[in-house]
Design a protein around this motif. Structure first.
Motif, PDB file in Angstrom:
ATOM      1  N   GLN A   9      36.900  34.932  35.259  1.00  0.00           N
ATOM      2  CA  GLN A   9      37.081  35.042  36.711  1.00  0.00           C
ATOM      3  C   GLN A   9      36.920  33.657  37.338  1.00  0.00           C
ATOM      4  O   GLN A   9      36.478  32.714  36.694  1.00  0.00           O
ATOM      5  CB  GLN A   9      36.062  36.012  37.312  1.00  0.00           C
ATOM      6  CG  GLN A   9      36.118  37.422  36.735  1.00  0.00           C
ATOM      7  CD  GLN A   9      37.379  38.163  37.132  1.00  0.00           C
ATOM      8  OE1 GLN A   9      38.080  37.791  38.064  1.00  0.00           O
ATOM      9  NE2 GLN A   9      37.680  39.245  36.408  1.00  0.00           N
ATOM     10  N   ARG A  51      29.328  36.314  44.945  1.00  0.00           N
ATOM     11  CA  ARG A  51      29.263  37.682  45.443  1.00  0.00           C
ATOM     12  C   ARG A  51      28.236  38.452  44.622  1.00  0.00           C
ATOM     13  O   ARG A  51      28.018  38.158  43.440  1.00  0.00           O
ATOM     14  CB  ARG A  51      30.618  38.378  45.342  1.00  0.00           C
ATOM     15  CG  ARG A  51      31.691  37.812  46.266  1.00  0.00           C
ATOM     16  CD  ARG A  51      32.996  38.564  46.083  1.00  0.00           C
ATOM     17  NE  ARG A  51      34.060  37.974  46.894  1.00  0.00           N
ATOM     18  CZ  ARG A  51      35.344  38.311  46.797  1.00  0.00           C
ATOM     19  NH1 ARG A  51      35.715  39.249  45.925  1.00  0.00           N
ATOM     20  NH2 ARG A  51      36.252  37.728  47.564  1.00  0.00           N
ATOM     21  N   LYS A  99      31.606  49.213  35.365  1.00  0.00           N
ATOM     22  CA  LYS A  99      32.927  48.592  35.292  1.00  0.00           C
ATOM     23  C   LYS A  99      33.618  48.560  36.657  1.00  0.00           C
ATOM     24  O   LYS A  99      34.160  47.527  37.068  1.00  0.00           O
ATOM     25  CB  LYS A  99      33.802  49.324  34.281  1.00  0.00           C
ATOM     26  CG  LYS A  99      35.148  48.654  34.026  1.00  0.00           C
ATOM     27  CD  LYS A  99      35.943  49.399  32.975  1.00  0.00           C
ATOM     28  CE  LYS A  99      37.234  48.670  32.652  1.00  0.00           C
ATOM     29  NZ  LYS A  99      38.076  48.430  33.831  1.00  0.00           N
ATOM     30  N   GLU A 100      33.584  49.665  37.371  1.00  0.00           N
ATOM     31  CA  GLU A 100      34.264  49.720  38.668  1.00  0.00           C
ATOM     32  C   GLU A 100      33.600  48.795  39.689  1.00  0.00           C
ATOM     33  O   GLU A 100      34.283  48.111  40.456  1.00  0.00           O
ATOM     34  CB  GLU A 100      34.273  51.160  39.192  1.00  0.00           C
ATOM     35  CG  GLU A 100      35.143  52.098  38.367  1.00  0.00           C
ATOM     36  CD  GLU A 100      35.197  53.488  38.943  1.00  0.00           C
ATOM     37  OE1 GLU A 100      34.625  53.698  40.047  1.00  0.00           O
ATOM     38  OE2 GLU A 100      35.787  54.386  38.307  1.00  0.00           O
ATOM     39  N   ASP A 154      34.563  45.254  38.896  1.00  0.00           N
ATOM     40  CA  ASP A 154      35.945  44.992  39.325  1.00  0.00           C
ATOM     41  C   ASP A 154      36.004  44.747  40.838  1.00  0.00           C
ATOM     42  O   ASP A 154      36.736  43.868  41.305  1.00  0.00           O
ATOM     43  CB  ASP A 154      36.843  46.171  38.950  1.00  0.00           C
ATOM     44  CG  ASP A 154      37.089  46.271  37.447  1.00  0.00           C
ATOM     45  OD1 ASP A 154      36.847  45.259  36.751  1.00  0.00           O
ATOM     46  OD2 ASP A 154      37.502  47.345  36.982  1.00  0.00           O
ATOM     47  N   GLU A 155      35.207  45.513  41.580  1.00  0.00           N
ATOM     48  CA  GLU A 155      35.192  45.343  43.040  1.00  0.00           C
ATOM     49  C   GLU A 155      34.695  43.963  43.452  1.00  0.00           C
ATOM     50  O   GLU A 155      35.165  43.391  44.443  1.00  0.00           O
ATOM     51  CB  GLU A 155      34.302  46.411  43.681  1.00  0.00           C
ATOM     52  CG  GLU A 155      34.892  47.812  43.663  1.00  0.00           C
ATOM     53  CD  GLU A 155      33.939  48.829  44.263  1.00  0.00           C
ATOM     54  OE1 GLU A 155      32.966  48.401  44.923  1.00  0.00           O
ATOM     55  OE2 GLU A 155      34.152  50.040  44.057  1.00  0.00           O
ATOM     56  N   PHE A 207      35.296  41.223  42.143  1.00  0.00           N
ATOM     57  CA  PHE A 207      36.300  40.178  41.967  1.00  0.00           C
ATOM     58  C   PHE A 207      37.633  40.520  42.626  1.00  0.00           C
ATOM     59  O   PHE A 207      38.584  39.741  42.539  1.00  0.00           O
ATOM     60  CB  PHE A 207      36.503  39.897  40.477  1.00  0.00           C
ATOM     61  CG  PHE A 207      35.260  39.380  39.814  1.00  0.00           C
ATOM     62  CD1 PHE A 207      34.824  38.085  40.056  1.00  0.00           C
ATOM     63  CD2 PHE A 207      34.503  40.187  38.980  1.00  0.00           C
ATOM     64  CE1 PHE A 207      33.668  37.599  39.460  1.00  0.00           C
ATOM     65  CE2 PHE A 207      33.352  39.714  38.376  1.00  0.00           C
ATOM     66  CZ  PHE A 207      32.932  38.412  38.621  1.00  0.00           C
ATOM     67  N   ASN A 208      37.710  41.680  43.266  1.00  0.00           N
ATOM     68  CA  ASN A 208      38.965  42.056  43.931  1.00  0.00           C
ATOM     69  C   ASN A 208      38.924  41.612  45.391  1.00  0.00           C
ATOM     70  O   ASN A 208      37.989  41.913  46.107  1.00  0.00           O
ATOM     71  CB  ASN A 208      39.170  43.577  43.863  1.00  0.00           C
ATOM     72  CG  ASN A 208      39.565  44.003  42.467  1.00  0.00           C
ATOM     73  OD1 ASN A 208      40.086  43.202  41.688  1.00  0.00           O
ATOM     74  ND2 ASN A 208      39.313  45.267  42.134  1.00  0.00           N
TER      75      ASN A 208
END
Length: 590
Positions: A491, A551, A582-583, A586-587, A589-590
Motif C-alpha cells: 500500500q 489512518r 480483512k474488510e 481494506d477500508e 486503504f480505500n
C-alpha cells in the motif's frame, strides 16, 4: 558438584539448602510449603507409578496443567525415569491439542482437572499410542474412568523399584532429550523442539550470577510449559529459593504481598498493566498529593543507568521516601528484580521501574535456544535499558550483514525439531549456527538490541520497508492503546488497527464527563476520537515519514489466546488478525 542433568537439582538442593522450602502454593485457605524431602518423595513415587504402568525410556508424557508444585513433581519424575516430558499450554484449541498429541505419539497424559479433561476428551479415542491418562485434581466423576495423580503415587509407593530407577538415571547423559516443547508459532502447525539437559542447564548457569546473593524468594506466575519460566524455575531450585506459585494472574498482586519475593519473571504486557494500575491509583488522589505523585512518576521516566546529576538524585531521594516506597509496598516491599522476556519492554517503563527500585532485566531468546541468547546481567556493560544485554557466556552470537539477522551457536541450541530433519536443516546451518529469524544490532559496548522480525517486515508500494513491531511498540507506550497491528503491505502508506485499553478509556471518559453505555459507543464518541488523534500525532512525530500511521481504526474486540489472536506468549498472530479484519483493513486503504 553442579548438576549435569535437570533431575540432579533435587539432590543438589538436598545438599545445599535442605531446610528451606522448595515450593509454596495455596491449598484451600492456607499456603503449604514443600521441603526438598517431600519434593523428592513425590517425584520418586510418581516415577515408580509410571514404571509400574509400563513407562519406558524415550516414551512421551504430555502434561497439561497450570503452575503448581505437582507440575514439577511430574516433570522430574518423567525425566529421571528416562521418558520425555511434553508440556502443553492449557489454553490452546482442540485442533492444536489434537495435532500435538498425535504428532508426539503420546504414551501417557496428565491433565490438571476435570475442565482440562473435557477439552481433550473427544481426542482420546483417536490416539492410538496412548496407554494411560490421569487427572491431578480428580473428582468423583473423573475417577470413574481415570485415576488421579495421587492414585499413581500410591501405586508407586506400593511397587517401588529403587534399583531399576537408579539404573535408568545412571543411563541418562547431559545430551539426552529432557523435554520436547511445541512452539506456539504465529503461523502454521507447531513444531516439537527437542531440548536436552545441557541445553537448559547452559542457560541456567549463564544467568546464575545476576540475582543478588541475599535473594531467597521468587514468585512464579507465567506458564511453566514455556521454557522461559521453566528455566527460571530450575534456577530458583538451584539457588535455594522458595518459589511461590501465584493462585492466578488476577491474584498476582495480592499474592506478592504474602510471598514478598525478591524477584520474578514477567512479560512486557504484565509490566504495562502494573504501570497502568499505579497510574490509575494516582488519578484517584487529590490536590498536592496528586501533584506530588505524578511529579514522581515523570521523574522516574527520565532515569538512566549511565548516571544522573546530583540534583536529580536529590529529587529521587525525596520521591523515593514519599512515593516510590509506597509503590514498592503495594507489591510486597521486597521485589527488586523483574526478568522480562517475550518482547521488548517500553523504554519509559524500564526506566520507571528501575528508578523506583524494581529493576527490569531484559533478555532475549527462543524455545529453540532453551531459551537464552542474551540477557541483562551484573557484568560490566551487562545492562543497558532498551537492550537484551550481553550474549550468554560461552555462546557465540552475531548479526549477519545485509539481512541483520541474529544467529547463535553453542550448547544452548536445540537438538532439532521432532521428526522434521529438513526443517531443522533450514534453521541450523552446516556450521551449527541457529538462524533466529529476528533482526538486531550490537551496541558499542556489546549489548544486543532487537529491532524486529524478518517475517514481520513488509514493503509499501513506494518501495519502503516497514518494521511493524517497532512502530507498535512506540504507540503502545500510550495507556490508551492496549494492542495494535500495523498494516500496509503493498500500500502507499502504513495504517493500523487499534485495540483500546477499555478500562483506562472508561476511567478517562468518566473524568471528562463522557457517558457511554457500550464499548461501541465509547470508541465512536467524538471527544474520544479527538483524544486518540492527539495520541497518534504525538507518536507519529517520533517516527520517519514512511513509518507514520496515516489512518487507523479503533476496534471493539478481544485479542487473547482462546480466540487465536495471540500466541501463548502474547504475541499477535498477524495472519489470523489480517483474515479476521480483512474488510476493515481494506477500508483503511480505500
Amino acid at each position: 558438584m553442579k548438576p549435569a542433568r535437570l533431575f540432579d537439582l533435587i539432590d543438589y538442593r538436598r545438599q545445599t539448602h535442605p531446610d528451606r522450602a522448595v515450593f509454596v502454593a495455596k491449598r484451600g485457605a492456607e499456603w503449604h510449603k514443600y521441603d526438598v524431602e517431600e519434593y523428592a518423595e513425590n517425584v520418586d513415587a510418581i516415577s515408580y507409578g509410571l514404571m509400574h504402568l509400563g513407562l519406558q525410556p524415550g516414551d512421551h508424557l504430555v502434561l497439561i496443567s497450570g503452575d503448581r508444585p505437582e507440575w514439577n513433581f511430574v516433570d522430574m519424575a518423567t525425566q529421571q525415569a528416562g521418558a520425555i516430558l511434553v508440556p502443553v499450554y492449557p489454553t490452546i484449541s482442540e485442533e492444536a491439542y489434537r495435532y500435538i498429541l498425535t504428532d508426539c505419539e503420546v504414551r501417557y497424559l496428565v491433565v490438571e482437572n476435570e475442565s482440562m479433561l473435557h477439552k481433550v476428551q473427544n481426542i482420546l479415542p483417536d490416539l492410538a499410542t496412548l496407554k494411560a491418562v490421569c487427572v491431578i485434581d480428580s473428582t468423583e466423576a473423573t475417577r470413574k474412568d481415570y485415576p488421579s495423580l495421587d492414585d499413581w503415587k500410591e501405586s508407586g509407593r506400593a511397587n517401588p523399584q529403587p534399583e531399576a530407577l537408579a539404573g535408568r538415571k545412571a543411563a541418562i547423559g547431559p545430551r539426552d532429550v529432557a523435554t520436547m516443547i511445541y512452539t506456539s508459532g504465529t503461523t502454521g502447525h507447531p513444531k516439537g523442539v527437542m531440548l536436552c539437559h545441557e541445553n537448559i542447564l547452559t542457560c541456567m548457569y549463564g544467568v546464575e550470577h545476576t540475582p543478588k546473593p541475599y535473594f531467597t524468594r521468587a514468585m512464579s506466575f507465567l506458564p511453566l510449559c514455556h521454557i522461559y519460566e521453566r528455566m527460571m524455575n530450575y534456577l530458583y531450585q538451584y539457588m535455594g529459593y522458595e518459589t511461590y506459585y501465584a493462585e492466578s494472574i488476577a491474584k498476582v498482586v495480592d499474592n506478592l504481598k504474602v510471598a514478598q519475593p525478591y524477584m520474578m519473571t514477567a512479560v512486557p504486557r504484565f509490566i504495562e498493566k502494573m504501570y497502568d494500575g499505579i497510574y490509575r491509583k494516582g488519578e484517584k488522589l487529590k490536590g498536592f498529593k496528586k501533584s506530588l505523585f505524578f511529579w514522581s512518576l515523570r521523574l522516574a521516566t527520565e532515569y538512566d543507568l549511565d548516571g544522573m546529576s546530583w540534583w536529580y538524585n536529590v529529587r529521587r531521594k525525596v520521591a523515593d521516601r514519599l512515593v516510590y516506597k509506597q509503590i514498592r509496598d503495594t507489591f510486597g516491599g521486597c521485589l527488586e528484580m523483574f526478568v522480562s522476556g517475550g518482547s521488548a519492554v517500553q523504554p519509559r517503563l524500564a526506566r520507571f521501574f528501575t528508578c523506583i527500585g524494581m529493576n527490569i532485566y531484559e533478555g532475549y531468546g527462543l524455545t529453540e535456544t532453551a531459551p537464552v541468547i542474551a540477557v541483562s546481567s551484573a557484568a560490566p556493560h551487562g545492562r543497558k535499558l532498551g537492550t537484551a544485554g550481553l550474549p550468554l557466556p560461552g555462546i557465540e552470537v552475531k548479526v549477519l550483514e545485509g539481512s541483520n539477522e541474529i544467529v547463535c551457536r553453542g550448547s544452548n541450541v536445540m537438538l532439532g525439531y521432532y521428526k522434521q530433519p529438513e526443517l531443522t536443516k533450514e534453521v541450523i546451518d552446516s556450521e551449527g549456527w541457529f538462524h533466529t529469524g529476528d533482526t538486531g544490532a550490537f551496541e558499542p559496548e556489546g549489548q544486543l538490541r532487537i529491532t524486529g522480525r524478518i517475517k514481520s517486515l513488509f514493503k509499501t508500494s513506494m518501495g519502503k520497508f516497514i518494521n511493524p513491531e517497532f512502530i507498535e511498540g512506540r504507540f503502545k507506550e500510550s495507556p490508551f492503546i492496549l494492542e495494535m497491528m500495523v498494516v500496509g503491505e503493498n500500500q502507499k502508506f502504513a495504517a493500523a488497527l487499534i485495540l483500546p485499553d477499555f478500562q483506562f478509556l472508561k476511567e478517562w471518559q468518566e473524568r471528562h464527563d463522557i457517558h457511554c453505555e457500550t464499548r461501541d459507543e465509547m470508541i465512536a464518541d467524538k471527544r474520544t476520537l479527538e483524544r486518540y488523534n492527539r495520541v497518534m500525532a504525538k507518536y507519529n512525530a517520533t517516527l520517519g515519514a514512511t513509518e507514520q500511521i496515516k489512518r487507523y481504526k479503533l476496534i471493539n474486540d478481544t485479542w487473547d489466546t482462546s480466540n487465536g489472536c495471540l500466541t501463548p506468549t502474547l504475541k499477535i498472530k498477524r495472519a489470523v488478525l489480517s483474515e479476521r479484519y480483512k474488510e476493515l483493513i481494506d477500508e483503511l486503504f480505500n
